[in-house]
Write an enzyme that holds these catalytic residues in place. Structure first.
Site, PDB file in Angstrom:
ATOM      1  CB  SER A  13      -0.973   0.000   1.182  1.00  0.00           C
ATOM      2  OG  SER A  13      -0.306   0.157   2.398  1.00  0.00           O
ATOM      3  CG  MET A  90       8.093  -7.755   5.517  1.00  0.00           C
ATOM      4  SD  MET A  90       8.100  -6.361   6.649  1.00  0.00           S
ATOM      5  CE  MET A  90       8.011  -7.230   8.195  1.00  0.00           C
ATOM      6  NE  ARG A  91      15.734 -11.386   2.907  1.00  0.00           N
ATOM      7  CZ  ARG A  91      16.245 -12.550   3.275  1.00  0.00           C
ATOM      8  NH1 ARG A  91      15.458 -13.501   3.741  1.00  0.00           N
ATOM      9  NH2 ARG A  91      17.537 -12.786   3.201  1.00  0.00           N
ATOM     10  CG  ASN A 107      12.608   0.990   6.055  1.00  0.00           C
ATOM     11  OD1 ASN A 107      11.821   0.341   5.379  1.00  0.00           O
ATOM     12  ND2 ASN A 107      12.742   0.786   7.365  1.00  0.00           N
ATOM     13  CG  HIS A 109      10.220   1.181  11.798  1.00  0.00           C
ATOM     14  ND1 HIS A 109      10.389  -0.175  11.635  1.00  0.00           N
ATOM     15  CD2 HIS A 109       9.976   1.389  13.112  1.00  0.00           C
ATOM     16  CE1 HIS A 109      10.256  -0.768  12.812  1.00  0.00           C
ATOM     17  NE2 HIS A 109      10.010   0.163  13.725  1.00  0.00           N
ATOM     18  CG  LEU A 144      16.634  -3.668  11.857  1.00  0.00           C
ATOM     19  CD1 LEU A 144      16.414  -3.916  10.379  1.00  0.00           C
ATOM     20  CD2 LEU A 144      16.261  -4.892  12.672  1.00  0.00           C
TER      21      LEU A 144
HETATM   22  C1  GRF Z   1       3.998  -0.700   6.730  1.00  0.00           C
HETATM   23  O1  GRF Z   1       3.371  -0.547   7.959  1.00  0.00           O
HETATM   24  C2  GRF Z   1       5.417  -0.226   6.796  1.00  0.00           C
HETATM   25  O2  GRF Z   1       5.618   0.811   7.702  1.00  0.00           O
HETATM   26  C3  GRF Z   1       6.139  -1.453   7.279  1.00  0.00           C
HETATM   27  O3  GRF Z   1       5.480  -2.539   6.680  1.00  0.00           O
HETATM   28  C4  GRF Z   1       4.149  -2.159   6.336  1.00  0.00           C
HETATM   29  C5  GRF Z   1       4.021  -2.393   4.876  1.00  0.00           C
HETATM   30  O4  GRF Z   1       2.727  -2.143   4.403  1.00  0.00           O
HETATM   31  N1  GRF Z   1       7.550  -1.382   6.992  1.00  0.00           N
HETATM   32  P1  GRF Z   1       2.460  -2.050   2.847  1.00  0.00           P
HETATM   33  O5  GRF Z   1       2.993  -3.331   2.211  1.00  0.00           O
HETATM   34  O6  GRF Z   1       3.142  -0.832   2.318  1.00  0.00           O
HETATM   35  O7  GRF Z   1       0.966  -1.970   2.705  1.00  0.00           O
END
Ligand code: GRF
Length: 212
Positions: A13, A90-91, A107, A109, A144
């Site tokens: 998203s 997610m790495r 990034n 977070h 990280l």
């Molecule tokens: C988001 O909350 C972002 O902050 C985190 O992972 C989630 C990813 O959501 N790193 P999307 O895939 O962008 O919908």
């Protein structure tokens, strides 16, 4: 025109919010590719619907983190990016990868860093009883979920919040601050000074351009 490569692992998203802003606001930028480490990432369909090249580099195809990161780096470099955007990727990245893209790797977070680095941020915020929570866009360093902060958004934590309601409130703000941060980068208005990021005013940029 700046080339952007966006890395995702799932829903995407945040990637969608950036693509939509570029389409609607005509920034001097294009999303050259969306790359996922998961073939079933939902965000890949959005990319192809929007005519954006996509690729999958699966971590499962590599024996270790270093060889995966090298393959990923090569896949990204093929699009000659000015900026690489991690959007729910997610790495944990190796220092070599981070060094290669230093100063052009962002990034997002879902917490007010430096509070709650790592996973399950909303659950941990509720457990800690904080009154405010939020999201952070930062340049990536080898440490990280640290690195110079570009943008933050703050949301209240309400008495009856659950992980779901809190994460939805934060996500809405993510979709505001991430496109804004990417746009500032694309416009050349971010200056990293140690651990701090200065945002140059729009008019200063125009003055610089006139003088150039
Ligand atoms: C988001 O909350 C972002 O902050 C985190 O992972 C989630 C990813 O959501 N790193 P999307 O895939 O962008 O919908």
């Amino acid at each position: 025109m700046k080339n952007i490569v966006i890395l995702i692992s799932g829903r995407g998203s945040n990637m969608q919010s950036i693509v939509r802003c570029i389409e609607e606001q005509a920034w001097p930028a294009r999303v050259a590719a969306v790359i996922s480490n998961k073939a079933d990432a939902a965000g890949l369909a959005f990319a192809s619907e929007h005519g954006i090249a996509s690729a999958v580099v699966s971590n499962k195809d590599f024996p270790d983190r270093a060889s995966f990161d090298l393959a990923l780096q090569q896949a990204i470099d093929a699009y000659m990016p000015d900026l690489v955007v991690l959007a729910g990727f997610m790495r944990i990245l190796t220092p070599g990868f981070v060094d290669h893209f230093a100063g052009r790797l962002l990034n997002i977070h879902p917490s007010l860093l430096p509070s709650f680095p790592g996973l399950h941020t909303h659950e941990r915020a509720l457990e800690a009883g904080v009154k405010f929570h939020g999201a952070t866009v930062h340049f990536v360093t080898a440490d990280l979920d640290h690195g110079p902060i570009v943008e933050q958004a703050v949301v209240p934590v309400l008495p009856d919040d659950t992980e779901e309601t809190l994460s939805a409130r934060v996500l809405k703000e993510e979709h505001v601050i991430y496109p804004r941060a990417v746009r500032l980068f694309v416009e050349g208005r971010l200056r990293i000074l140690g651990n701090r990021v200065d945002v140059l005013p729009e008019c200063a940029q125009q003055t610089e351009k006139v003088q150039a």
